[in-house]
Design a protein around this motif. Structure first.
Motif, PDB file in Angstrom:
ATOM      1  N   PRO A 268       0.824  -1.221   0.000  1.00  0.00           N
ATOM      2  CA  PRO A 268       0.000   0.000   0.000  1.00  0.00           C
ATOM      3  C   PRO A 268       0.850   1.259   0.000  1.00  0.00           C
ATOM      4  O   PRO A 268       1.923   1.321   0.619  1.00  0.00           O
ATOM      5  N   GLY A 269       0.360   2.278  -0.683  1.00  0.00           N
ATOM      6  CA  GLY A 269       1.052   3.557  -0.731  1.00  0.00           C
ATOM      7  C   GLY A 269       0.903   4.336   0.556  1.00  0.00           C
ATOM      8  O   GLY A 269       0.035   4.064   1.395  1.00  0.00           O
ATOM      9  N   SER A 270       1.746   5.348   0.701  1.00  0.00           N
ATOM     10  CA  SER A 270       1.782   6.119   1.944  1.00  0.00           C
ATOM     11  C   SER A 270       0.987   7.413   1.871  1.00  0.00           C
ATOM     12  O   SER A 270       0.712   8.027   2.898  1.00  0.00           O
ATOM     13  N   LYS A 275      -2.707   6.775  -2.708  1.00  0.00           N
ATOM     14  CA  LYS A 275      -2.559   5.337  -2.441  1.00  0.00           C
ATOM     15  C   LYS A 275      -3.563   4.490  -3.213  1.00  0.00           C
ATOM     16  O   LYS A 275      -3.395   3.280  -3.341  1.00  0.00           O
ATOM     17  N   TYR A 278      -2.021   2.932  -8.678  1.00  0.00           N
ATOM     18  CA  TYR A 278      -1.095   1.804  -8.616  1.00  0.00           C
ATOM     19  C   TYR A 278      -0.059   1.845  -9.732  1.00  0.00           C
ATOM     20  O   TYR A 278      -0.386   2.112 -10.893  1.00  0.00           O
ATOM     21  N   LYS A 375       4.447   6.906  -2.481  1.00  0.00           N
ATOM     22  CA  LYS A 375       3.134   7.549  -2.317  1.00  0.00           C
ATOM     23  C   LYS A 375       2.017   6.707  -2.917  1.00  0.00           C
ATOM     24  O   LYS A 375       0.966   6.517  -2.302  1.00  0.00           O
ATOM     25  N   ARG A 376       2.219   6.240  -4.129  1.00  0.00           N
ATOM     26  CA  ARG A 376       1.234   5.360  -4.749  1.00  0.00           C
ATOM     27  C   ARG A 376       1.481   3.929  -4.283  1.00  0.00           C
ATOM     28  O   ARG A 376       2.591   3.557  -3.887  1.00  0.00           O
ATOM     29  N   SER A 377       0.454   3.122  -4.379  1.00  0.00           N
ATOM     30  CA  SER A 377       0.605   1.702  -4.078  1.00  0.00           C
ATOM     31  C   SER A 377       1.334   1.006  -5.226  1.00  0.00           C
ATOM     32  O   SER A 377       1.294   1.452  -6.369  1.00  0.00           O
TER      33      SER A 377
END
Length: 561
Positions: A268-270, A275, A278, A375-377
């Motif tokens: 998972p992103g932060s 998030k 993908y 940042k992104r998943s």
């Protein structure tokens, strides 16, 4: 430049200058670490491409064992499951077709024998109680073609020069009005190829809309052509009428014996806002299973000399000079390794695509261990059924377990364990051989949808001091190898998702029982893994998704590079 014979000798005699030493056939597993290392990749690949996996063919027990291993690793790393029903697995509806024994193809009342006289290339039922044959000339002759009036409603029979691949067979021309095509070339198929064609053919029964019906295509023997035309084909004029035929081809359909599964997991992103987007990283978890028995070492020598691109050179035969070189090399090998005869029938797929599978695992372990997540998943998908026609990736793209439009890019890794100077990794569009190097990496499709994504790769390679030599030759428009359409990235690209395909290219062990982990360059593989991980994190941390500035394809249209 050095001859291929010299190249083969260097591969087979490790003491030769510049040769990469062949590793042991077995390797003791060690615990992996959060860093991307050659030792980790070696541990993983020796496990994944072991004989116990039986070649990992989709729909077999070996592929189930392989995907169990991937899921267990994802669970150990703490990746979030993203398959069906809270699991790591997405099972695809894999089935198999085999020719129904009641099928028939008769000419003037005389039956043709399936696989000896005719072979349907079209996998749909076909029935025509009375269709007239007409001679259509030579396959590929664009200057001498039937008119639509001559072809309408007819079985158009075409001479061929033989075939070296299934892709070549199915690349028959569209002849307006023709009921179907019969390609004279069944006699040219080598016995192993014909044996493979006799096996049940896998497909995915996912209730998607069927493509527009296409005229059926048959491969027929010279004896069958002689029954259709009493005059030899070489003496016929274009448009000559032949005998009538009655065709009734039916198929038996059975589910795969074992489940065929994509493995899907997420880091998972932060960022609370990003998030739910993908960056996808993928490889294919399957290979081609168990084949007929070969002597491993003699086959490897023969392919290095005669078929430097393995299965992509399937139809090549040895010249007298090549056969002499093979005989000499094999004699030298046998003298140095007495009693080393090694029968082999398992296509281990160490490079294709064990290398990609374990590289994605290594990247996943690295990203999962980062103290500050991107940042992104990051979405990891190990696709099944790539070898059967990109089935698992197509199923995932059609039935994604995350919103498809939330995937901002897909990074596909397929065959990244070779690319040595001694490997013929492909050919340019004009047919010149390409050889690898310790820093070699092919990129395919990196700018076909997003110029920005292609630029990012160049930037990360330079600024991250990865120093890989990026080769775009195989990505040329109209390249006859059609690599852009032959791996899982295309399943995403057809929906307009920017993709990059990373590969070190072909080699003489491609789709052979000799593709084993002792022939892999793990340091080279580590460089590729580090680059892809760096690119994934870079894209995941961008303040915008990669800009799509090229036309999106029709997702239902056939792929053309």
């Amino acid at each position: 430049m050095r001859s291929r014979f010299t190249t083969a000798f260097m591969l087979l005699v490790p003491a030769a200058a510049g040769a990469q030493a062949v590793l042991p056939a077995k390797h003791a597993a060690r615990p992996t670490t959060s860093a991307i290392t050659a030792a980790d990749l070696m541990t993983r690949l020796y496990l994944y491409a072991d004989d116990s996996m039986a070649g990992r063919e989709a729909g077999t027990a070996g592929n189930v064992k392989a995907t169990d291993y991937i899921a267990a690793e994802a669970r150990r790393m703490g990746l979030q499951p993203a398959g069906d029903s809270g699991s790591y697995f997405q099972t695809i509806p894999l089935k198999a077709r085999s020719l129904d024994t009641t099928s028939s193809f008769t000419v003037a009342g005389a039956p043709l024998a399936p696989f000896d006289d005719y072979l349907p290339l079209t996998r749909q039922p076909v029935a025509n109680a009375s269709v007239e044959a007409v001679f259509g000339g030579m396959l590929g002759d664009t200057l001498h073609q039937l008119t639509e009036a001559q072809a309408t409603g007819k079985l158009v029979v075409l001479k061929t020069g033989g075939f070296t691949s299934l892709r070549a067979m199915r690349r028959a021309p569209t002849i307006p009005g023709a009921w179907g095509l019969a390609l004279v070339g069944l006699d040219s198929l080598p016995p192993p190829f014909l044996a493979a064609m006799r096996r049940p053919q896998s497909f995915m029964d996912d209730n998607q809309a069927n493509p527009a019906a296409q005229p059926p295509i048959f491969l027929i023997s010279s004896a069958a052509a002689a029954k259709l035309f009493p005059t030899p084909l070489d003496s016929l004029s274009l448009g000559a009428a032949g005998a009538g035929a009655a065709i009734d081809v039916k198929w038996q359909v059975t589910p795969a014996q074992f489940p065929s599964r994509n493995v899907v997991a997420i880091v998972p992103g932060s960022d609370p806002k990003l998030k739910n987007q993908y960056v996808a990283i993928g490889a294919h978890n399957d290979h081609i299973g168990v084949q007929r028995v070969f002597d491993h070492d003699s086959l490897r020598i023969w392919n290095h000399v005669v078929r430097p691109e393995g299965a992509d050179d399937f139809g090549k035969q040895a010249t007298p000079a090549q056969q002499a070189a093979v005989d000499s090399l094999l004699a030298t090998w046998r003298a140095a390794h007495p009693g080393s005869l090694r029968p082999d029938s398992i296509s281990n797929g160490a490079d294709d695509d064990g290398s990609g599978t374990v590289t994605v695992l290594e990247i996943a372990e690295r990203i999962a261990s980062l103290p500050h997540k991107p940042k992104r998943s990051v979405l990891f998908v190990w696709h099944t059924g790539e070898e059967k026609g990109l089935l698992g990736s197509r199923y995932f793209a059609d039935h994604a377990t995350v919103p498809r439009d939330s995937i901002v890019a897909q990074l596909n890794i397929d065959m990244v364990g070779r690319g040595e100077a001694a490997d013929e990794v492909g050919r340019t569009k004009d047919g010149s051989a390409i050889h690898g190097s310790p820093t070699y990496l092919q990129l395919v499709g990196s700018r076909r949808l997003s110029t920005e994504l292609g630029d990012i790769i160049e930037q990360v390679n330079t600024q991250g001091h990865h120093s890989l030599t990026l080769d775009y030759a195989i990505d040329a428009d109209g390249h006859p190898s059609n690599i852009y359409c032959r791996s899982d990235h295309y399943s995403y690209a057809r929906y307009g998702i920017p993709i990059v395909f990373f590969t070190t290219g072909l080699h003489s062990d491609y789709h052979q029982v000799t593709d084993e982990p002792q022939y892999i360059d793990y340091e080279h593989m580590t460089r590729v893994a580090s680059l892809v991980e760096d690119i994934a994190v870079h894209v995941a941390d961008m303040d915008h998704r990669p800009v799509v500035d090229k036309p999106k394809p029709d997702p239902t249209a056939p792929c053309r590079q």
